[in-house]
Scaffold this motif. Structure first.
Motif: not given
Length: 767
Positions: A415-433
């Motif tokens: 993650i530290a070498i990324a030019d750009h970060v996309v974070d998905l969530g906040p949870g998993a399954g129906t609690a994510g996306g």
């Protein structure tokens, strides 16, 4: 490393264009659990996608962006060609713009073909063959003369497979029966099948006569007659002896790729040993006779790749200059990527998921293609912290050639070498996306998201390590690269076995601990079973669910099994219709009759607390735990949640689970046992940084319940949390195979000199 990233990122920033053509535009992505995700992904950059397991990362990267790129490329082929290709549906997304050709580099096994090796998969063996055909002495022919996949180069006895087979004829047939009575026991040869008709209708023997009464000539024809064209009545067909045909069909396949019934038959009928003629190298005597600097091609292919790279660097012959350059480059890339301990003759099917992904990656490093999109699925899986740095360098190389690099990853080092970060969530399954964050690394740290909060999280060394209740001695271990290893593995505590990839960890634990009395192994290998298997069937959860439905509706439990009476007759309870395209990949389409729900309409009218059986099996584990009140069901569901599988669907096919998910599922069904030794192989694979803390709590619970836990692992958080560490090395392959440290993590940090010690010391010393 960081400075290299910053320089490259600055160079890229200078070329950033304001127009939208430099962005992959995703609008309204709803594939799987994605909730209308819209974002712009910068092209010709390195973007890392993060989030907890089940948050939607793969749905966005693989099932939306990469899938649509593949579908659009397929549409460029002529209609005639497309008619032979799998039909790909458009992802559930409003719009996708500015896509480039996507190359997926995942952890799927590299195919089950027994003729595929590391050398053939990387083209290194092809270059070796060209080199030996031109400068090998004596001259034996062109490049084909050195190929074990061509008649001119393969060993005639094993036909280029390197294995001799002994066939148990009594596993094939019952000699006391006639063909008409079903004497053939081979799967697919039942009475009246096409295969049976070819034999029974050959005219070579009477199908009503017992096999035991065949003449010697008939018995020879029945079992070993070479492929021969015959005419019977008005039909022309090719007849081949049963034993010859079975041996040929089974030898060319990997056992794990077979259906369960075929695999069980193969295990009974066919025993494999090293071919006595070629010694397992697959090549004929002529191919083995040609030498360069005293070595033949088989010896080169059997060398460790780092040793072979040194050998090739010592060859200087202008007749093969360009080939030598290409071979050196490929071998050096394999070494650089941390695979120098492999050999070119290693079968592709024996590679782990992480190894397979890195072998695939090598094929692209020297590619002339630019401005394509490379998609990686956890490229650091199976890598020691020492090797992660190498992997990062290679990802940056791909980006700096002008490519878009998309990486699904959890490790903070990547993650530290990324030019750009996309974070998905906040949870998993129906609690994510949902899209939680989209921007640079500093912004992620300040974002307050789960990933941002855990990015710099460190697990500290235990203040008081637990004391062993005894020791399990391993003496004189020599499997694979182990060098007469003797070590005592403590009982009643959490032991982490570590070392660089190829150092001998798996050889030690799987070779000398797994398989013992009271040992439960939870690894990432495929779970044997059909496409019908799912978490509900595998864990036994379906039984209390069926009983509850039957009791609530006053009907038989069998109705609520998709493998029994209640199954949709069209798809036989699978929910999908599979179309076999022979040599090409099969195509699966949703069953139109049941619309993928697997059960008959009548069964779906029966409900339990307002839900039918199809709706219950569609529930994620966490939701089902709240819905199902039955005690037996709750016990199983509690274990599944405890191992971090709360987001997985009860009816999700096991074939769709990742290696890490399969491992945690195996652990869940064995958690009730006490006084057990648990062996886990890289259980952090696929886990978010926050989920690793939950895993550590689970491992502690197993130990506190009176069990021994042995974990093969590279993750520094698990090492720091351990009571005991066994470190193998100092390097990989023949440079490894020794115990370089055995003791507490504190002792390793204080006094250790190994690569593990250096990285763990750095990890625990960071604020």
């Amino acid at each position: 490393m960081v400075s290299s990233r910053q320089v490259s990122a600055d160079q890229h920033r200078d070329h950033t264009a304001a127009d939208s053509h430099d962005l992959i535009q995703v609008r309204g992505a709803r594939e799987n659990n994605l909730k209308g995700v819209s974002l712009d992904v910068p092209k010709r950059r390195l973007t890392v996608f993060t989030g907890v397991s089940g948050s939607g990362k793969s749905s966005l990267v693989f099932d939306t962006i990469a899938a649509e790129s593949r579908r659009l490329i397929d549409e460029t082929y002529a209609t005639f060609i497309q008619s032979f290709m799998p039909s790909l549906s458009r992802p559930d997304v409003d719009a996708l713009r500015n896509l480039s050709a996507a190359i997926i580099v995942d952890q799927e096994r590299m195919g089950a073909n027994a003729r595929s090796t590391v050398g053939t998969a990387t083209d290194a063996h092809t270059m070796l063959r060209i080199m030996f055909s031109r400068v090998g002495e004596p001259y034996v022919g062109g490049a084909g003369a050195f190929s074990f996949n061509l008649a001119e180069g393969m060993c005639p006895e094993c036909e280029g497979l390197g294995k001799a087979s002994t066939l148990d004829i009594d596993a094939l047939v019952d000699r006391e029966l006639s063909l008409d009575e079903g004497a053939i026991k081979v799967p697919g040869y039942a009475v009246d099948t096409w295969q049976w008709q070819v034999i029974a209708g050959s005219g070579l023997f009477d199908p009503a006569v017992k096999l035991a009464d065949f003449t010697p000539e008939q018995w020879e024809d029945f079992l070993h007659k070479p492929a021969t064209k015959l005419k019977y009545g008005s039909s022309n067909f090719t007849y081949e002896g049963l034993a010859s045909k079975v041996r040929r069909s089974l030898l060319g396949k990997d056992r794990e790729s077979m259906q369960p019934s075929a695999r069980a038959f193969a295990d009974r009928a066919l025993k494999l040993t090293v071919c006595p003629s070629c010694g397992g190298c697959r090549l004929n005597e002529a191919a083995r006779s040609a030498r360069i600097a005293g070595r033949n091609i088989a010896e080169c292919a059997a060398m460790q790749i780092n040793d072979l790279a040194d050998f090739v660097r010592g060859i200087d012959n202008p007749a093969v200059g360009p080939v030598l350059d290409g071979l050196r480059s490929t071998l050096e890339s394999l070494v650089e990527i941390g695979l120098g301990y492999l050999s070119l003759d290693r079968e592709s099917s024996t590679l782990s998921g992480g190894e397979a992904q890195r072998v695939k990656m090598v094929r692209h490093l020297n590619s002339s293609l630019t401005d394509v999109t490379y998609v990686f699925d956890e490229p650091t899986a199976g890598l020691h912290p020492h090797d992660i740095q190498r992997m990062n360098n290679l990802l940056i190389q791909l980006r700096d050639k002008g490519n878009t690099v998309l990486v699904v990853e959890h490790k903070p080092e990547t993650i530290a070498i990324a030019d750009h970060v996309v974070d998905l969530g906040p949870g998993a399954g129906t609690a994510g996306g949902s899209l939680c964050y989209d921007g640079d690394l500093d912004g992620l740290r300040a974002s307050g998201t789960l990933t941002g909060r855990y990015l710099d999280h460190r697990v500290r060394l235990r203040e008081d390590v637990r004391k062993p209740t005894g020791f399990l001695p391993v003496a004189g271990a020599t499997l694979h690269n182990l060098k007469d290893v003797s070590v005592e593995i403590p009982l009643g505590v959490l032991t982490v076995v570590t070392g660089v990839a190829g150092s001998g960890k798996s050889s030690l634990i799987h070779g000398y601990v797994a398989g013992g009395d009271g040992v439960v192994v939870a690894d990432q290998s495929p779970i044997r079973g059909s496409r019908r298997s799912n978490p509900a069937t595998y864990t036994g959860l379906l039984d209390p669910i069926r009983t509850a439905f039957a009791k609530a509706n006053g009907v038989k439990p069998g109705l609520f099994s998709a493998n029994s009476e209640g199954a949709c007759p069209a798809c036989k309870g699978i929910g999908l219709i599979y179309t076999d395209l022979a040599m090409m990949a099969g195509v699966a389409s949703v069953c139109e009759k049941c619309e993928g729900r697997r059960f008959t309409q009548e069964v779906l009218t029966y409900t339990l607390r307002g839900r039918n059986i199809g709706e219950v099996l569609d529930m994620p584990v966490a939701e089902a735990r709240d819905f199902l009140t039955e005690r037996q069901a709750r016990t199983i569901l509690d274990r599944l949640v405890a191992v971090g599988l709360g987001y997985v669907g009860l009816g999700q096919p096991l074939t769709t689970l990742s290696g890490g998910e399969r491992q945690r599922l195996k652990l869940a069904i064995n958690m009730a046992k006490t006084g057990t030794t648990y062996v886990l192989d890289e259980p952090t694979t696929g886990l978010h940084l926050a989920d690793v803390d939950q895993l550590l709590g689970l491992l502690d619970r197993l130990v506190e319940d009176g069990n021994t836990v042995i974990v093969i692992e590279h993750h520094q958080a698990v090492m720091a949390h351990a009571d005991w560490i066994i470190d193998l090395g100092p390097g990989a392959g023949h440079d490894g195979g020794q115990v370089v440290f055995s003791g507490t993590p504190g002792e390793l940090v204080a006094d250790g000199t190994s690569l593990t010690a250096i990285h763990l010391r750095d990890y625990v010393s960071r604020p």
